[in-house]
Design an enzyme around this catalytic site. Structure first.
Site, PDB file in Angstrom:
ATOM      1  N   ARG A  60      -2.005  13.647 -14.002  1.00 17.27           N
ATOM      2  CA  ARG A  60      -0.987  13.749 -12.944  1.00 17.27           C
ATOM      3  C   ARG A  60      -1.566  14.389 -11.691  1.00 17.27           C
ATOM      4  NH1 ARG A  60       2.145  17.983 -12.228  1.00 17.27           N
ATOM      5  NH2 ARG A  60       2.118  18.607 -14.414  1.00 17.27           N
ATOM      6  N   TYR A 113      10.519   0.485   8.782  1.00 13.85           N
ATOM      7  CA  TYR A 113      10.796  -0.253   7.543  1.00 13.85           C
ATOM      8  C   TYR A 113      12.136   0.199   6.960  1.00 13.85           C
ATOM      9  CZ  TYR A 113      10.399  -1.340   2.565  1.00 13.85           C
ATOM     10  OH  TYR A 113      10.651  -1.762   1.290  1.00 13.85           O
ATOM     11  N   ASP A 185       2.741   5.304  10.353  1.00 16.01           N
ATOM     12  CA  ASP A 185       2.610   4.301   9.298  1.00 16.01           C
ATOM     13  C   ASP A 185       1.744   3.180   9.853  1.00 16.01           C
ATOM     14  OD1 ASP A 185       2.891   2.145   7.555  1.00 16.01           O
ATOM     15  OD2 ASP A 185       4.970   2.617   7.060  1.00 16.01           O
ATOM     16  N   LYS A 210       0.131  -3.501   0.162  1.00 14.10           N
ATOM     17  CA  LYS A 210       0.093  -4.619   1.098  1.00 14.10           C
ATOM     18  C   LYS A 210      -1.354  -5.035   1.412  1.00 14.10           C
ATOM     19  CE  LYS A 210       4.601  -4.145   1.201  1.00 14.10           C
ATOM     20  NZ  LYS A 210       4.859  -2.852   0.556  1.00 14.10           N
TER      21      LYS A 210
END
Length: 400
Positions: A60, A113, A185, A210
């Site tokens: 983690r 977005y 972003d 993406k």
């Protein structure tokens, strides 16, 4: 001694971040699936656990495959440090949660977005955090709001899906004048086309799902910036648990080896297809920063190396025309993704802004019939011919 030439991003995409993680003579970074890492020396274990010595203790927190991915993105963005997440939205939400407290103020733009917009309009206000969303491209309005004071100035450029452009360097100065963190972003641009850190911002993030991965087979997010900032974000992420999966990291690493080639072809295809669409009678408008008609064209030329593989267009007849047109395309996935080697299309109401109501989309300037087009790496002549047959079929049906 001969001075080494600066390494270009095409070479970094292939080589950066991997050498330290190769084992047994392998030329590729292995997928390390182990959850825990053992130590016979209790003092060494402690030193690694508290961060005084390099190493791993628990999945983690860190993982060798994941760290190789982070190091590659860090090199491409020219950052001091990077940390990764399970998804792009995890990168956004964890970053905002790291730095924002009740009573803080954040300034952003309306055209982010859809998931990001929901954080701004639904989740942050619940925490008594003031959110101001400015008209995208209205730099004076953004500067005025920032001058009133804010903890974070959050930008997305080009925007998803209307590909609007914000002057990064100008906005970074405005944010820093009031002591704000400036976050960008950079998903649509990619590190190949734009490096916001070089333009003065503090943090740059990507949905690695993406363009970075490029094959639509792995989820991930990543954020880069100064070490002291990334350490704070990493600490929030390691406790809250939005950890990148090692197999996803491997797939993203593999995909990034061709990032430079893919993005170059996608930019080329997007430009040619966008210009073709400008000639079509059924097309109302084409939104692509590479077109001279785009309001942000001059700013994009200044801060981007190329204009990206993404654009959008609106059609006459709105939703009804879009319903007829998209199913007729042979060389395009109708899906909620972008940046892949295959061309992908879809309306914003089922892709980028599915979480928003029609009224919310209208306020953001997103028509219901807007088509988001992610150019793939196919031969562009085939993509244009495919669109041509689809338009002709729709026109023929309309005349019957």
């Amino acid at each position: 001694m001969m001075k080494m030439k600066k390494t270009n991003n095409g070479t970094k995409a292939v080589w950066a971040g991997e050498k330290d993680y190769l084992v047994h003579g392998a030329t590729q970074v292995p997928v390390v699936l182990s959850v825990a890492y053992g130590y016979d020396d209790m003092d060494e274990w402690y030193e690694v656990a508290v961060g005084n010595k390099k190493g791993h203790i628990y999945g983690r927190n860190t993982n060798p495959t994941v760290q190789a991915f982070e190091d590659k993105v860090k090199a491409l963005e020219g950052a001091e440090s990077a940390t990764s997440f399970s998804t792009g939205m995890a990168a956004i939400s964890n970053t905002l949660s790291t730095f924002l407290l009740p009573g803080d103020r954040i300034v952003s733009i309306k055209d982010t977005y859809g998931g990001t917009n929901k954080i701004f309009t639904e989740f942050l206000p619940r925490l008594n955090i003031e959110v101001v969303l400015c008209e995208t491209g209205d730099h004076e309005m953004i500067e005025e709001e920032v001058a009133k004071g804010c903890k974070i100035l959050y930008l997305e450029t080009p925007t998803n899906p209307t590909v609007k452009i914000t002057d990064i360097k100008r906005m970074a100065k405005a944010g820093h004048d009031v002591g704000a963190l400036v976050v960008v972003d950079n998903t649509f641009a990619t590190p190949i086309n734009q490096n916001p850190l070089e333009l003065g911002v503090d943090l740059v993030l990507h949905s690695a799902t993406k363009f970075l991965g490029g094959h639509a087979d792995a989820l991930g997010g990543v954020i880069c910036g100064r070490k002291e900032l990334i350490e704070k974000i990493y600490h929030y992420r390691e406790i809250n648990g939005a950890t990148m999966d090692p197999m996803a990291a491997y797939l993203l690493l593999r995909g990034m080896k061709t990032l430079h080639l893919r993005v170059k072809k996608q930019c080329e295809n997007a430009m040619k297809v966008a210009r073709y669409l400008q000639t079509q009678e059924l097309v109302e408008a084409v939104f692509y920063p590479g077109l001279e008609t785009h309001p942000g064209h001059e700013i994009a030329k200044k801060q981007m190396k190329d204009f990206g593989g993404m654009f959008s267009f609106s059609v006459k007849g709105g939703v009804e025309t879009m319903r007829q047109l998209l199913p007729k395309l042979k060389y395009a996935n109708r899906a909620a993704n972008l940046g892949a080697v295959e061309t992908t299309v879809g309306p914003s109401r089922t892709t980028s802004h599915v979480e928003c109501t029609p009224e919310e989309r209208a306020l953001m300037g997103i028509p219901e019939g807007l088509v988001r087009y992610s150019a793939g790496i196919e031969d562009v002549e085939d993509l244009i011919a495919d669109l041509e047959q689809a338009f002709q079929s729709v026109s023929s049906e309309a005349k019957v």
